[in-house]
Design an enzyme around this catalytic site. Structure first.
Site, short mmCIF file in Angstrom:
data_model
loop_
_atom_site.label_atom_id
_atom_site.label_comp_id
_atom_site.label_asym_id
_atom_site.label_seq_id
_atom_site.Cartn_x
_atom_site.Cartn_y
_atom_site.Cartn_z
N GLY A 10 5.91 -17.01 -0.37
CA GLY A 10 5.85 -15.55 -0.28
C GLY A 10 4.73 -15.08 0.64
CB SER A 38 11.81 -22.62 -0.41
OG SER A 38 11.97 -21.30 0.04
NE ARG A 97 -2.63 -7.85 -12.42
CZ ARG A 97 -1.89 -7.29 -11.46
NH1 ARG A 97 -1.41 -6.06 -11.64
NH2 ARG A 97 -1.65 -7.95 -10.35
CB CYS A 127 -3.63 -5.29 -4.18
SG CYS A 127 -2.05 -4.45 -4.32
CB SER A 157 1.96 -5.22 2.91
OG SER A 157 0.68 -4.63 2.82
CE LYS A 222 1.72 -2.80 -12.47
NZ LYS A 222 2.35 -3.39 -11.28
CG HIS A 251 -3.41 -1.04 -1.23
ND1 HIS A 251 -2.38 -0.94 -0.34
CD2 HIS A 251 -2.88 -1.65 -2.34
CE1 HIS A 251 -1.28 -1.45 -0.88
NE2 HIS A 251 -1.57 -1.88 -2.09
CG ASN A 324 -2.24 -4.53 0.68
OD1 ASN A 324 -2.60 -4.21 1.82
ND2 ASN A 324 -0.99 -4.83 0.40
#
Length: 341
Positions: A10, A38, A97, A127, A157, A222, A251, A324
């Site tokens: 990724g 992959s 988290r 991020c 992104s 978040k 960001h 980010n």
């Protein structure tokens, strides 16, 4: 040292690869893991190559550390599997988290929280949170945070490679034919894509994530909840508005911070300038302040536009920016793994 990287192909996984090499992380065996499509793909690492494997219990056998950058559901299913095999898991998703038994770690802020790992899992923050919480922790230690009001400016992104591709495609269309933005009657004719709720090119979208109870989005929740946990301020009032902007990487967060005791601009600059992980870009007379372009590919969380609130002597206004994909995801994950060493 056997390290397993889940989500290796990724956008963030690729950056983790490069950061492991840059920082010379001591690895005897690196196992990249990705989707079945992959499997068998060779990825360059160091002087040679490593072969991508698919997710299974076997890939974690003998592993010391497992880094995860995958969707929440994959982490929820496979994080405990990796930990059960004896690996310490560092997870970059939102899956753990807010779990009371999983520390949420920013190495520059709360490394001591890693001493107790009842589930064998460590979480890395969102991020957007990372862009803001590193400099804010510095000021909190000096003056005691009392309240945060945040407005984010989040890059495409943040929605992965599909978000980047959608922004580029829309921008190229608008550049070739400005009429796709508005027709002669002022009606919007640039269509929305599959990633964002509105066209992002030539636009900003006041929605990041899905809407939840009370009108806040998942990204806003978040940002608020993670900040409280990282700073160990469970009752801190934090509110946020998260906005998607037509930027590829970086960001930004505009911060209104209220403190328990006065902290002036000069003191804030002095504290931030000497703090690990913080880049101070704050010279308004020379138009020096942080921007996403200047943060791209760099490790620091940059801060500038520091000024006293005009109506509250206990409040500061400032602007924070971080890459980010790098500090906001890949680098923080690797830094946590380095602490484990």
């Amino acid at each position: 040292m056997k390290l397993v990287l889940v989500g290796a192909t990724g956008a963030v996984g690729g950056r983790i690869f490069s950061i492991l090499e840059e920082r010379r992380f001591p690895i005897d065996e690196l196992v990249p893991v990705a989707s079945a499509s992959s499997e068998g793909r060779l990825l360059p690492f160091g002087p040679g190559e490593v072969k991508v494997r698919t997710l299974s219990e076997e890939v974690f056998e003998g592993a010391d550390i497992a880094l995860f950058d995958v969707p929440d559901q994959v982490s929820l299913e496979w994080g405990p599997v990796a930990a059960g095999q004896g690996a310490v898991v560092v997870d970059n998703s939102a899956a753990f988290r807010m779990d009371d038994e999983v520390p949420l770690i920013v190495p520059e802020v709360n490394p001591s929280e890693m001493t107790d790992l009842p589930k064998g899992i460590i979480a890395s923050p969102n991020c957007t949170t990372l862009a803001m919480v590193v400099p804010m922790a510095v000021l909190h230690r000096a003056a005691g945070l009392k309240r945060l009001i945040l407005s984010s400016y989040q890059a495409a992104s943040g929605s992965g490679q599909p978000g980047i591709d959608e922004l580029w495609e829309q921008t190229q269309r608008a550049a070739k034919d400005p009429e796709v933005i508005r027709d002669g009657l002022g009606r919007q004719v640039l269509e929305r894509g599959n990633v964002f709720s509105r066209p992002l090119a030539m636009n900003v979208i006041p929605q990041c994530g899905s809407f939840r109870e009370g009108g806040y989005t998942s990204e806003e929740i978040k940002l608020c909840d993670e900040s409280r946990k990282i700073l160990d301020l469970p009752d801190l009032p934090v509110t946020a508005t998260c906005v998607r902007v037509p930027v590829v990487v970086g960001h930004g967060v505009a911060v209104h911070a209220e403190f328990d005791k006065p902290i002036d601009v000069d003191e804030a600059r002095r504290l931030l300038a000497g703090s690990p992980g913080v880049g101070l870009h704050d010279d308004p007379d020379h138009a020096l302040y942080p921007t996403p372009l200047e943060s791209a590919g760099r490790d620091a969380c940059f801060v500038g536009r520091i000024r006293q609130d005009r109506f509250d002597p206990l409040a500061l206004e400032l602007f924070c920016v971080a890459d980010n994909l790098r500090k906001g995801a890949a680098l923080n994950t690797v830094q946590i793994a380095e602490l484990l060493l």
